[in-house]
Design a protein around this motif. Structure first.
Motif, PDB file in Angstrom:
ATOM      1  N   THR A   1       0.685  -1.271   0.152  1.00  0.00           N
ATOM      2  CA  THR A   1       0.066   0.094  -0.008  1.00  0.00           C
ATOM      3  C   THR A   1       0.837   1.302  -0.089  1.00  0.00           C
ATOM      4  O   THR A   1       1.394   1.708   1.127  1.00  0.00           O
ATOM      5  CB  THR A   1      -0.963  -0.209   1.127  1.00  0.00           C
ATOM      6  OG1 THR A   1      -1.909  -1.217   1.258  1.00  0.00           O
ATOM      7  CG2 THR A   1      -1.816   1.084   1.449  1.00  0.00           C
ATOM      8  N   ASP A   2       1.039   1.939  -1.252  1.00  0.00           N
ATOM      9  CA  ASP A   2       1.699   3.142  -1.155  1.00  0.00           C
ATOM     10  C   ASP A   2       0.981   4.260  -0.645  1.00  0.00           C
ATOM     11  O   ASP A   2      -0.296   4.497  -1.290  1.00  0.00           O
ATOM     12  CB  ASP A   2       2.129   3.387  -2.793  1.00  0.00           C
ATOM     13  CG  ASP A   2       2.973   4.725  -2.863  1.00  0.00           C
ATOM     14  OD1 ASP A   2       3.109   5.467  -1.838  1.00  0.00           O
ATOM     15  OD2 ASP A   2       3.933   4.854  -3.692  1.00  0.00           O
ATOM     16  N   ILE A   3       1.356   4.745   0.447  1.00  0.00           N
ATOM     17  CA  ILE A   3       0.323   5.938   1.022  1.00  0.00           C
ATOM     18  C   ILE A   3       1.271   7.040   0.985  1.00  0.00           C
ATOM     19  O   ILE A   3       0.993   8.011   1.547  1.00  0.00           O
ATOM     20  CB  ILE A   3       0.165   5.496   2.623  1.00  0.00           C
ATOM     21  CG1 ILE A   3       1.658   5.246   3.406  1.00  0.00           C
ATOM     22  CG2 ILE A   3      -0.718   4.416   2.985  1.00  0.00           C
ATOM     23  CD1 ILE A   3       1.421   5.449   4.903  1.00  0.00           C
ATOM     24  N   GLY A   4       1.909   7.259  -0.087  1.00  0.00           N
ATOM     25  CA  GLY A   4       2.843   8.373  -0.402  1.00  0.00           C
ATOM     26  C   GLY A   4       4.236   8.155  -0.148  1.00  0.00           C
ATOM     27  O   GLY A   4       5.090   8.997  -0.056  1.00  0.00           O
ATOM     28  N   THR A   5       4.437   7.066   0.631  1.00  0.00           N
ATOM     29  CA  THR A   5       5.955   6.528   0.761  1.00  0.00           C
ATOM     30  C   THR A   5       6.798   6.364  -0.304  1.00  0.00           C
ATOM     31  O   THR A   5       8.058   6.413  -0.136  1.00  0.00           O
ATOM     32  CB  THR A   5       5.859   5.387   1.524  1.00  0.00           C
ATOM     33  OG1 THR A   5       5.067   4.333   0.727  1.00  0.00           O
ATOM     34  CG2 THR A   5       5.182   5.384   2.907  1.00  0.00           C
ATOM     35  N   GLY A   6       6.410   6.092  -1.325  1.00  0.00           N
ATOM     36  CA  GLY A   6       7.022   5.721  -2.841  1.00  0.00           C
ATOM     37  C   GLY A   6       7.219   4.376  -2.813  1.00  0.00           C
ATOM     38  O   GLY A   6       8.308   4.151  -3.969  1.00  0.00           O
ATOM     39  N   SER A   7       6.416   3.606  -2.324  1.00  0.00           N
ATOM     40  CA  SER A   7       6.716   2.057  -2.389  1.00  0.00           C
ATOM     41  C   SER A   7       5.991   1.724  -4.159  1.00  0.00           C
ATOM     42  O   SER A   7       6.832   0.623  -4.430  1.00  0.00           O
ATOM     43  CB  SER A   7       5.950   1.373  -1.640  1.00  0.00           C
ATOM     44  OG  SER A   7       4.534   1.392  -1.696  1.00  0.00           O
ATOM     45  N   ASP A   8       5.153   2.435  -4.594  1.00  0.00           N
ATOM     46  CA  ASP A   8       4.895   1.963  -5.907  1.00  0.00           C
ATOM     47  C   ASP A   8       6.393   1.892  -6.769  1.00  0.00           C
ATOM     48  O   ASP A   8       6.494   1.167  -7.564  1.00  0.00           O
ATOM     49  CB  ASP A   8       3.792   3.055  -6.590  1.00  0.00           C
ATOM     50  CG  ASP A   8       2.562   2.443  -6.220  1.00  0.00           C
ATOM     51  OD1 ASP A   8       2.300   1.284  -5.492  1.00  0.00           O
ATOM     52  OD2 ASP A   8       1.627   3.123  -6.387  1.00  0.00           O
ATOM     53  N   THR A   9       6.844   3.121  -6.428  1.00  0.00           N
ATOM     54  CA  THR A   9       8.392   3.093  -7.118  1.00  0.00           C
ATOM     55  C   THR A   9       9.266   2.196  -7.050  1.00  0.00           C
ATOM     56  O   THR A   9       9.695   1.636  -7.808  1.00  0.00           O
ATOM     57  CB  THR A   9       8.877   4.528  -7.096  1.00  0.00           C
ATOM     58  OG1 THR A   9       7.735   5.519  -7.281  1.00  0.00           O
ATOM     59  CG2 THR A   9      10.117   5.000  -7.840  1.00  0.00           C
ATOM     60  N   ILE A  10       9.548   1.933  -5.674  1.00  0.00           N
ATOM     61  CA  ILE A  10      10.524   1.031  -5.451  1.00  0.00           C
ATOM     62  C   ILE A  10      10.250  -0.415  -5.588  1.00  0.00           C
ATOM     63  O   ILE A  10      11.396  -1.064  -6.123  1.00  0.00           O
ATOM     64  CB  ILE A  10      11.165   1.000  -3.917  1.00  0.00           C
ATOM     65  CG1 ILE A  10      10.223   1.011  -2.976  1.00  0.00           C
ATOM     66  CG2 ILE A  10      11.832   2.588  -3.835  1.00  0.00           C
ATOM     67  CD1 ILE A  10      10.485  -0.253  -2.103  1.00  0.00           C
ATOM     68  N   LEU A  11       8.988  -0.733  -5.622  1.00  0.00           N
ATOM     69  CA  LEU A  11       8.767  -2.137  -5.973  1.00  0.00           C
ATOM     70  C   LEU A  11       8.766  -2.202  -7.476  1.00  0.00           C
ATOM     71  O   LEU A  11       9.135  -3.308  -8.031  1.00  0.00           O
ATOM     72  CB  LEU A  11       7.171  -2.467  -5.563  1.00  0.00           C
ATOM     73  CG  LEU A  11       6.970  -2.529  -3.883  1.00  0.00           C
ATOM     74  CD1 LEU A  11       5.686  -2.620  -3.540  1.00  0.00           C
ATOM     75  CD2 LEU A  11       8.049  -3.400  -3.522  1.00  0.00           C
ATOM     76  N   SER A  12       8.439  -1.247  -8.364  1.00  0.00           N
ATOM     77  CA  SER A  12       8.689  -1.269  -9.787  1.00  0.00           C
ATOM     78  C   SER A  12      10.222  -1.356 -10.014  1.00  0.00           C
ATOM     79  O   SER A  12      10.428  -2.017 -11.016  1.00  0.00           O
ATOM     80  CB  SER A  12       7.973   0.168 -10.437  1.00  0.00           C
ATOM     81  OG  SER A  12       6.736   0.101 -10.284  1.00  0.00           O
ATOM     82  N   GLN A  13      11.002  -0.618  -9.398  1.00  0.00           N
ATOM     83  CA  GLN A  13      12.467  -0.738  -9.358  1.00  0.00           C
ATOM     84  C   GLN A  13      12.994  -2.291  -9.234  1.00  0.00           C
ATOM     85  O   GLN A  13      13.858  -2.656  -9.895  1.00  0.00           O
ATOM     86  CB  GLN A  13      13.265   0.108  -8.557  1.00  0.00           C
ATOM     87  CG  GLN A  13      12.958   1.621  -8.977  1.00  0.00           C
ATOM     88  CD  GLN A  13      13.858   2.708  -7.921  1.00  0.00           C
ATOM     89  OE1 GLN A  13      13.397   2.767  -7.039  1.00  0.00           O
ATOM     90  NE2 GLN A  13      15.164   2.955  -8.315  1.00  0.00           N
ATOM     91  N   ILE A  14      12.382  -2.617  -8.167  1.00  0.00           N
ATOM     92  CA  ILE A  14      12.793  -4.237  -7.716  1.00  0.00           C
ATOM     93  C   ILE A  14      12.383  -4.812  -9.011  1.00  0.00           C
ATOM     94  O   ILE A  14      13.374  -5.883  -9.502  1.00  0.00           O
ATOM     95  CB  ILE A  14      12.273  -4.414  -6.437  1.00  0.00           C
ATOM     96  CG1 ILE A  14      13.226  -3.687  -5.225  1.00  0.00           C
ATOM     97  CG2 ILE A  14      12.401  -6.142  -6.469  1.00  0.00           C
ATOM     98  CD1 ILE A  14      12.355  -3.974  -3.833  1.00  0.00           C
ATOM     99  N   ALA A  15      11.106  -4.918  -9.637  1.00  0.00           N
ATOM    100  CA  ALA A  15      10.629  -5.898 -10.528  1.00  0.00           C
ATOM    101  C   ALA A  15      11.621  -5.447 -11.846  1.00  0.00           C
ATOM    102  O   ALA A  15      12.093  -6.432 -12.512  1.00  0.00           O
ATOM    103  CB  ALA A  15       9.069  -5.435 -10.920  1.00  0.00           C
ATOM    104  N   ALA A  16      11.887  -4.400 -12.256  1.00  0.00           N
ATOM    105  CA  ALA A  16      12.586  -3.914 -13.223  1.00  0.00           C
ATOM    106  C   ALA A  16      13.932  -4.534 -13.388  1.00  0.00           C
ATOM    107  O   ALA A  16      14.734  -5.006 -14.250  1.00  0.00           O
ATOM    108  CB  ALA A  16      12.688  -2.354 -13.680  1.00  0.00           C
ATOM    109  N   GLU A  17      14.709  -4.178 -12.244  1.00  0.00           N
ATOM    110  CA  GLU A  17      16.035  -4.811 -12.069  1.00  0.00           C
ATOM    111  C   GLU A  17      15.975  -6.573 -11.984  1.00  0.00           C
ATOM    112  O   GLU A  17      16.769  -6.939 -12.624  1.00  0.00           O
ATOM    113  CB  GLU A  17      16.417  -4.371 -10.445  1.00  0.00           C
ATOM    114  CG  GLU A  17      17.858  -4.957 -10.121  1.00  0.00           C
ATOM    115  CD  GLU A  17      18.862  -4.179 -11.046  1.00  0.00           C
ATOM    116  OE1 GLU A  17      18.843  -2.801 -10.957  1.00  0.00           O
ATOM    117  OE2 GLU A  17      19.785  -4.605 -11.744  1.00  0.00           O
TER     118      GLU A  17
END
Lengths: 796, 287
Positions: free
Chosen positions: A512-528
């Protein structure tokens, strides 16, 4: 210490190969948020036809039995559709705490209580055609109260004869729950022979500390919209950190089958723990169930400050035994915490007060004694840091006091006693989440580097050299810190990922991204993990109908737990991609070794240079040969809880004439493993520390004699603003956590642990006066300075 | 129950504004930037009211230098004060008060007339006006009158203005001299003053105080002058430590702070002396 224990140092070489993680990429939601297009919970309210607006009648009394509720006049207000209160809503004991099942918090709350327990407790709720009509009707509800004696002081709450906050038979709890004494929970934990260790120590120091209430203050208040979809399923769109817990707890208190509820988390404007609660969505849900109409509840800032959740105030007693050479021998912590009117998160927050702090320093023996009590004051709950800030304020002030007693430099004294790689956490088993916890051993740990680099950045060598004259006095203080990454053995997250025909991927996460940026870092982890650019990941997060389960955004778990579920799902998809490419080459009469295949740059590659792009593979598997959807999912749960470590440093200038404290510089040196998004990690450190600078210096709850919060608006409740922020330096001290995704640990809560003690220690350094109670106000400083410098004047 | 604004009127000119207020029979209030009124409208028990919106009346805006006086329109925002080199040079205590008030957003809307008419005991811009010896030009359909700014507020949120009266402008003499303002708050922005102080001092050739006006905020039911401090300074050099000490003692005697959400009586009383002493040091050019 075990020699074969993997401390992650062997994996550091992976740094050089990272392409997407450990890079500060543009946040995936940055553009829409910057353009004002991010859609928050309430943003669609104006588009919903027939929406009913809710207003709550709050208790004006701290402690009173509701004798009768007369809604007849309120019902006659034009536009009023429904009025809910304890007389027409089933009484189901539950906890508002949004935790895993079974929740380690007492079942002491009801949708509407028969007895109000603090100023701001729920009495009734009006649903009307407009907010104004609802508010007018609320003012016309007549309630007869039998006012009861309240209890506000947590010490008094435990005394025989004290008013009982929960004297009704349904309330149940765990871990020593005894409502006949206002006791919510109690813990006694010992490791080693504590009394013997204290007896053998060269010096023993014992001091008491006190920390106040604090409000989370998310910019977006609590709000929820509910409606029936075409199938008459209840849709709940709510500003929450815990959509899956919300669905589970709603089903229970509404008496609705869980599959008849869908909880959607849109963009969230911050939570800081306050939204780890099933705080208000039950009311619009009830209105929709009763009327069939969409419903909306949106807290005002005043309601947010009075009736949402807060940080637990605590009284702490810290006792340390040490030897003259600076070796710690024994540590004892006793906590008396105030949970207010209900016990949400009472056990686990207080358990963390010890669990995050005590193990930081190696000692022969430890003792932790804790009691949490009910009072007729606002409800405490989850708040970023979750017990850590209270404990670290006491411990890290205390460590300075012990160092001073021993005549040692506080940094040197800490360094000598700190936990390190390979160390076991002696208290992990005893301080589990309401049950025995899994054993913990430290792998990655760069706390000594944090201290060394932090000292350099703040100019530690200047400490003790500032002039001791004139009205302005300077000082430097520090605090050493550790936190956790998720709840070991409990927290689970899952992710699913599927390939599209242009080589892009849909990533669905319960996180649950509540403004923390988790959508971004989880996407980064997937992309990597997949070997694709960030743009090829299309993420969607937390909708109970669509995404797989995730425990929610709390306990510093998203990067470490949810991130690992993403990585595992992607690793599985990579294998499917390789299988499919191998099969395509096989089918084309150009076979290769399956084990020789590599994946990079959106291609599966052979040693001979031939390659198939992910898009080619997808098109083939969709339409041409061995047709199937390449997709997979994975779950992750960890028995480990690797702590991030940090050292915080503050330089202050204290105006002895006005008592004003000016923060001149703040340094946060943190080991969060591999920072997945370094800039975001810096942001987490700045934001987390800023929240707690207010806790240290300007924030407090002021009550009137009847227990009503007086400073219940932003006009009078003073958080730090950007103008109050000193120059701030975050130093990322890299380590590699072998159990985390690409070496990552958590980063979001640890910065909240430092400012209280670092600032208090800096003030003590500047003035030679120790303040053991937060906030440290100009009034306090001025009074103490007068007593110090003009004893005669202050006596008169 | 929050107050309800059920009528917003936008007069085309001052005459119409005065007429609308006169017709309102006391239930209409003038609104300029709205930074106080719109917050108060949400308070429990606030009566329903009509608003006469002055924001569009440019005739109430602007800073004019006359040979002997400076005139500042009531609609002048704090941001406009800060943009004025004239006020920075000749009315530093007013300029500093606006600099320290609210936040950028609040200063963009808050007007000097509104700050004075709101009659907060902590109003940051009012101290400077009082220290400068400003008078308010007040108008109604019944005519115009003038009132020293220090007589405008009578108690918290109470003024000497009749319901149909408007503040048009403030005017103060270009007397030279030095002035300054200081405040203490809970944080650096958007914090109502715990204590504030403004001073204007007229010096003779020897650097002795010929006349001084000293005002304090948040230590009495309204912004007040300290006649005792003013008398203690008269005839003494700004650098005279005994005069400074006497002024600080007199100022504490002239103020009556209370305990409230923001601070304590004891702290405020002590800070009255500290702030005044600091401003005297600043005026003397020692800091």
């Amino acid at each position: 210490m075990s020699q074969d224990w993997d401390t992650g140092r062997g994996s550091m070489g992976e740094y050089d190969r990272f392409r997407v993680v450990n890079r500060s990429r543009r946040r995936v939601d940055a553009l829409k948020l910057a353009l004002g297009k991010g859609t928050y919970t309430d943003d669609i309210a104006h588009t919903i036809d027939g929406l009913l607006h809710l207003k709550v009648l709050w208790s004006p009394h701290a402690h009173a039995r509701i004798v009768s509720i007369d809604t007849s006049e309120a019902e006659r207000v034009p536009g009023v559709v429904l009025i809910l209160h304890h007389g027409n809503v089933p009484r189901v004991p539950y906890t508002t705490a949004g935790q895993g099942h079974p929740e380690p918090s007492p079942y002491d709350a009801y949708v509407f209580p028969r007895k109000v327990r603090y100023v701001g407790d729920r009495v009734a709720c009006v649903a009307a055609e407009s907010e104004l009509a609802a508010a007018r009707a609320v003012a016309k509800i007549k309630v007869e109260y039998e006012v009861l004696e309240p209890v506000f002081d947590p010490r008094r709450a435990l005394e025989p004869g004290a008013p009982l906050v929960h004297d009704e038979e349904e309330a149940t709890g765990i871990c020593g729950y005894d409502k006949s004494r206002n006791l919510v929970c109690e813990m006694k934990v010992e490791h080693g022979d504590v009394d013997d260790a204290f007896a053998r120590a060269d010096v023993v120091l014992e001091r008491e500390y006190e920390v106040p209430y604090q409000a989370q203050c998310p910019l977006e208040p609590h709000c929820a919209l509910t409606w029936f979809d075409e199938d008459r399923r209840l849709v709940v769109r709510v500003a929450t950190q815990v959509p899956f817990h919300s669905r589970r707890i709603l089903a229970r208190i509404l008496g609705l089958p869980l599959h008849r509820i869908r909880v959607i988390k849109p963009r969230i404007g911050g939570g800081f723990g306050s939204k780890q609660e099933i705080l208000l969505e039950d009311l619009p849900a009830l209105v929709t169930l009763r009327t069939g109409r969409p419903a909306r509840l949106f807290y005002t800032r005043q309601e947010e400050l009075r009736s949402a959740r807060t940080r637990h105030p605590q009284l702490l007693r810290w006792k340390t035994g040490a030897n003259r050479d600076g070796t710690l021998v024994a540590q004892e912590l006793e906590v008396l915490a105030n949970t207010g009117a209900y016990g949400a998160h009472a056990l686990t927050v207080q358990s963390c007060t010890a669990g995050k702090t005590l193990p930081l320093y190696v000692a022969e023996a430890y003792r932790f004694l804790m009691k949490t009590v009910y009072t007729n004051l606002p409800i405490a709950g989850a708040f970023r840091g979750y017990g850590g800030p209270q404990g670290f304020f006491a411990m890290e002030c205390h460590m300075d006091e012990v160092a001073s007693l021993l005549g040692m430099d506080p940094a040197e004294f800490r360094s000598k006693n700190l936990i390190g790689p390979g160390s076991e956490n002696p208290l992990a088993k005893a301080l589990g989440e309401g049950k025995e916890g899994p054993p913990q051993r430290i792998r990655s740990c760069e706390i000594q580097q944090c201290i060394a680099r932090g000292k350099e950045a703040i100019g530690w060598e200047r400490r003790g050299t500032f002039p001791q004259r004139g009205p302005l006095r300077r000082g430097i203080g520090m605090a050493a810190l550790m936190h956790g990454s998720g709840i070991p053995g409990v927290d689970m997250a899952s992710a699913s990922i599927k390939l599209n025909d242009d080589g892009s991927f849909n990533l669905l996460v319960g996180a649950t991204d509540i403004g923390t940026g988790s959508d971004t870092i989880l996407s980064q982890i997937a992309a990597e993990a997949l070997g694709v650019p960030l743009e090829k990941i299309v993420i969607y997060s937390s909708d109970t109908d669509i995404t797989p389960f995730d425990k929610g955004a709390y306990a510093s778990s998203t990067t470490y737990i949810s991130g690992m579920s993403v990585k595992k799902a992607c690793d599985k998809v990579v294998e499917q991609l390789k299988d499919a490419a191998w099969e395509m080459w096989q089918h084309a009469g150009d076979p290769c070794e399956r084990s020789s295949l590599r994946h990079e740059d959106e291609h599966v590659r052979r040693p001979d240079g031939k390659a198939l792009s992910y898009a080619e593979i997808c098109l083939s598997t969709f339409y041409e040969h061995d047709q199937h959807q390449i997709m997979d999912h994975a779950s992750h749960m960890s028995f480990e809880c690797p702590p991030p470590f940090a050292a915080h440093f503050a330089e202050v200038e204290v105006d002895t004439e006005t008592g004003g404290v000016k923060l001149l510089k703040y340094v946060a040196a943190v080991d969060c493993g591999v920072p997945i998004h370094p800039e975001n990690c810096e942001g987490q450190n700045e934001g987390g520390a800023m929240t707690m600078m207010g806790y240290a210096l300007s924030e407090d709850f002021v009550f009137d004699g009847g227990g009503a919060l007086l400073n219940d608006t932003f006009r009078h409740y003073k958080q730090f603003t950007s103008l109050d922020m000193p120059p701030f330096e975050t130093i990322l001290c890299l380590s590699y956590e072998p159990s985390g995704p690409f070496g990552a640990k958590s980063v979001s809560e640890i910065p909240t642990d430092g400012p209280g003690p670092a600032i208090a220690n800096a003030i003590a350094d500047a003035l030679g006066i120790r303040f053991r109670k937060l906030p440290i106000t100009p009034e306090d400083i001025r009074r103490a300075w007068r007593e110090r410098t003009e004893p005669a004047a202050s006596a008169s | 129950m929050s107050g309800v604004i059920d009528e917003v009127l936008r007069p085309a000119d001052l005459a119409q504004a005065l007429a609308l207020l006169a017709e309102g029979g006391g239930r209409r209030r003038p609104i300029a930037g709205g930074t106080d009124l719109l917050v108060q409208a949400k308070e429990p028990g606030a009566p329903p009211r009509g608003l006469v919106d002055l924001w569009g009346l440019d005739e109430l805006r602007g800073i004019t230098a006359e040979p002997d006086r400076i005139v500042v329109g009531a609609n002048t925002t704090m941001t406009e004060v800060l943009a004025s080199e004239l006020l920075r040079a000749e009315a530093r205590c007013l300029w500093d008060g606006c600099y320290e008030a609210g936040s950028v957003q609040i200063r963009n809307r808050a007007t000097l007339g509104g700050n004075a008419a709101n009659a907060s005991p902590a109003a940051d811009s009012v101290l400077g006006l009082i220290a400068l010896g400003a008078e308010a030009r007040i108008a109604s359909v019944r005519g115009e009158r003038r009132l020293p700014v220090e007589e405008l507020a009578t108690a918290p949120r109470r003024t000497a203005l009749a319901p149909d009266e408007l503040i048009l402008a403030f005017s103060f003499p270009r007397a030279g001299g030095r002035s300054a303002f200081a405040r203490l708050g809970q944080r650096r922005a958007q914090a109502i003053s715990k204590v504030s102080c403004a001073i204007h001092a007229q010096l003779d050739d020897q650097g002795c105080v010929q006349a001084a006006r000293v005002a304090f905020g948040a230590v009495a039911p309204r912004v007040v002058r300290s006649p005792g401090a003013e008398a203690a300074l008269r005839g003494h050099s700004l650098t005279d430590p005994s005069a400074r000490a006497a002024a600080a003692v007199a100022a504490r005697a002239d103020t009556a702070p209370i305990d409230d959400l923001r601070s304590t009586r004891a702290y405020r009383s002590e800070m009255v002396g500290v702030l005044l002493t600091r401003l005297l040091v600043r005026l003397a050019g020692e800091a």
